[in-house]
Design a protein around this motif. Sequence first.
Motif, PDB file in Angstrom:
ATOM      1  N   ARG A   1       0.861  -1.121   0.439  1.00 47.44           N
ATOM      2  CA  ARG A   1       0.072   0.399   0.287  1.00 47.44           C
ATOM      3  C   ARG A   1       1.532   1.371  -0.152  1.00 47.44           C
ATOM      4  N   GLY A   2       0.549   2.281  -1.045  1.00 52.37           N
ATOM      5  CA  GLY A   2       1.608   3.376  -0.811  1.00 52.37           C
ATOM      6  C   GLY A   2       0.739   4.640  -1.746  1.00 52.37           C
ATOM      7  N   GLN A   3       1.053   5.489  -1.963  1.00 56.01           N
ATOM      8  CA  GLN A   3       0.843   6.648  -2.550  1.00 56.01           C
ATOM      9  C   GLN A   3       2.078   6.943  -2.563  1.00 56.01           C
ATOM     10  N   VAL A   4       2.348   7.992  -3.439  1.00 58.05           N
ATOM     11  CA  VAL A   4       3.463   9.804  -4.252  1.00 58.05           C
ATOM     12  C   VAL A   4       2.648  10.689  -5.500  1.00 58.05           C
ATOM     13  N   GLU A   5       3.657  11.669  -4.555  1.00 58.92           N
ATOM     14  CA  GLU A   5       3.209  12.852  -5.257  1.00 58.92           C
ATOM     15  C   GLU A   5       4.581  12.824  -6.844  1.00 58.92           C
ATOM     16  N   GLU A   6       4.122  13.119  -7.065  1.00 52.09           N
ATOM     17  CA  GLU A   6       5.202  13.935  -8.520  1.00 52.09           C
ATOM     18  C   GLU A   6       4.583  15.264  -9.980  1.00 52.09           C
ATOM     19  N   GLU A   7       5.243  16.025  -9.472  1.00 52.92           N
ATOM     20  CA  GLU A   7       4.732  17.025 -10.872  1.00 52.92           C
ATOM     21  C   GLU A   7       3.432  17.498 -10.600  1.00 52.92           C
ATOM     22  N   GLY A   8       2.726  17.798  -9.008  1.00 55.21           N
ATOM     23  CA  GLY A   8       1.332  18.236  -8.906  1.00 55.21           C
ATOM     24  C   GLY A   8       0.658  16.824  -9.290  1.00 55.21           C
ATOM     25  N   GLU A   9       0.965  15.555  -9.458  1.00 51.61           N
ATOM     26  CA  GLU A   9       0.347  14.727  -9.538  1.00 51.61           C
ATOM     27  C   GLU A   9       0.613  13.314  -8.505  1.00 51.61           C
ATOM     28  N   LYS A  10      -0.926  13.105  -8.346  1.00 55.56           N
ATOM     29  CA  LYS A  10      -1.009  11.492  -6.487  1.00 55.56           C
ATOM     30  C   LYS A  10      -1.086  10.363  -7.831  1.00 55.56           C
ATOM     31  N   TYR A  11      -0.677   9.993  -7.298  1.00 53.40           N
ATOM     32  CA  TYR A  11      -0.978   8.326  -7.366  1.00 53.40           C
ATOM     33  C   TYR A  11      -0.648   7.482  -6.074  1.00 53.40           C
ATOM     34  N   ALA A  12      -1.472   6.438  -6.518  1.00 50.00           N
ATOM     35  CA  ALA A  12      -1.650   5.961  -5.436  1.00 50.00           C
ATOM     36  C   ALA A  12      -1.928   4.104  -5.333  1.00 50.00           C
ATOM     37  N   LEU A  13      -1.260   3.258  -4.788  1.00 53.19           N
ATOM     38  CA  LEU A  13      -2.188   1.501  -4.549  1.00 53.19           C
ATOM     39  C   LEU A  13      -2.279   0.990  -3.537  1.00 53.19           C
ATOM     40  N   ASP A  14      -3.345   0.164  -3.642  1.00 49.34           N
ATOM     41  CA  ASP A  14      -3.516  -0.375  -2.401  1.00 49.34           C
ATOM     42  C   ASP A  14      -3.912  -1.755  -3.298  1.00 49.34           C
ATOM     43  N   PHE A  15      -3.013  -3.171  -3.044  1.00 47.09           N
ATOM     44  CA  PHE A  15      -3.161  -4.252  -3.599  1.00 47.09           C
ATOM     45  C   PHE A  15      -3.034  -5.396  -2.399  1.00 47.09           C
ATOM     46  N   ARG A  16      -3.701  -6.035  -2.839  1.00 48.83           N
ATOM     47  CA  ARG A  16      -3.531  -7.420  -1.843  1.00 48.83           C
ATOM     48  C   ARG A  16      -3.047  -8.976  -2.388  1.00 48.83           C
ATOM     49  N   TYR A  17      -2.308  -9.870  -2.511  1.00 45.26           N
ATOM     50  CA  TYR A  17      -1.975 -11.216  -3.235  1.00 45.26           C
ATOM     51  C   TYR A  17      -1.707 -12.121  -2.760  1.00 45.26           C
ATOM     52  N   ALA A  18      -2.213 -12.603  -2.747  1.00 48.67           N
ATOM     53  CA  ALA A  18      -2.548 -14.470  -2.414  1.00 48.67           C
ATOM     54  C   ALA A  18      -1.884 -15.430  -3.740  1.00 48.67           C
ATOM     55  N   GLY A  19      -0.363 -15.487  -3.267  1.00 53.43           N
ATOM     56  CA  GLY A  19       0.418 -16.893  -4.196  1.00 53.43           C
ATOM     57  C   GLY A  19       0.153 -15.819  -4.805  1.00 53.43           C
ATOM     58  N   LYS A  20       0.905 -16.970  -5.987  1.00 52.86           N
ATOM     59  CA  LYS A  20       1.518 -16.334  -7.515  1.00 52.86           C
ATOM     60  C   LYS A  20       1.145 -15.360  -7.986  1.00 52.86           C
ATOM     61  N   ALA A  21       0.123 -16.260  -8.463  1.00 53.92           N
ATOM     62  CA  ALA A  21      -0.818 -15.539  -9.655  1.00 53.92           C
ATOM     63  C   ALA A  21      -2.463 -15.105  -8.944  1.00 53.92           C
ATOM     64  N   LYS A  22      -2.285 -14.667  -8.068  1.00 55.46           N
ATOM     65  CA  LYS A  22      -3.779 -13.802  -7.907  1.00 55.46           C
ATOM     66  C   LYS A  22      -3.606 -12.272  -6.984  1.00 55.46           C
ATOM     67  N   ALA A  23      -4.102 -11.561  -7.375  1.00 56.61           N
ATOM     68  CA  ALA A  23      -4.164 -10.267  -7.114  1.00 56.61           C
ATOM     69  C   ALA A  23      -5.556  -9.147  -7.034  1.00 56.61           C
TER      70      ALA A  23
END
Length: 256
Positions: free
Chosen positions: A85-107
Amino acid sequence: MSHHRLRAGRAPGLSAALLLTVAFAVGCGPAENKETAKAASTPAARSAAPTPASAIPNGVEKLNPAEILSRARKATASAKSLRMRGQVEEEGEKYALDFRYAGKAKATGSFGMGAQNIQITRIGKDLYFKGDDAFWKSIGGKPAVQLLSGKHLRTTVKNREFKEIALFTDRSALLTEAVKELDGWKKGTTGTVGGIPTVALVASTGDKIHVATRGEPYVLRLDGGAGNQVDFLAYDQPVDVRRPPAKTVVDADALN
């Protein structure tokens, strides 16, 4: 660090540079929407507090930086499940992610770009994207909104048009993007993240990776400085990733 914008008329894609930027992101991720919460039932609001088994020292702080990084990447990639989970602000724009992962091929999770948001779910080779109306409008104007509002666009991890954004569903790939351009690692100070003892690895750029020194040597935090960080939470807590209802799915190949 540059990135290209999504353009109307093409499938959503993100530059590798943006992936690296997001990997060193701010730890207070996006507000969880109802659909993402239903798809991933991890109780991840709480950090991964040490259990009796994880309270055992692992000794990584005694190793050299390269060995610590190697063990941390291996342990993180091998975990049954986790949340990033995280976020960043770059050049005045905000980006955010929030992901959960189960095993190698489920997210499952969400990626936000300012006022726009897209949910991404992966099960095996299948990928499902559900953008909000603001996102689809930025991609293809009103026609895209009319076609895809409330829908899930289905494709696969082999579709080159979606290759870069699909990396958000691959925790190992994200971690690789975060560290591949960094070097000169040195051992920093010890501390705690979420109550778990850690040792920090510090790159020549000042970027830090905090690695657990008890239990498995998991990566617990990436810290890019200036408030930029991403937290690795809820290790080995159950994650339920489900396919969206068939009636809401639109096949990407049918749009070509």
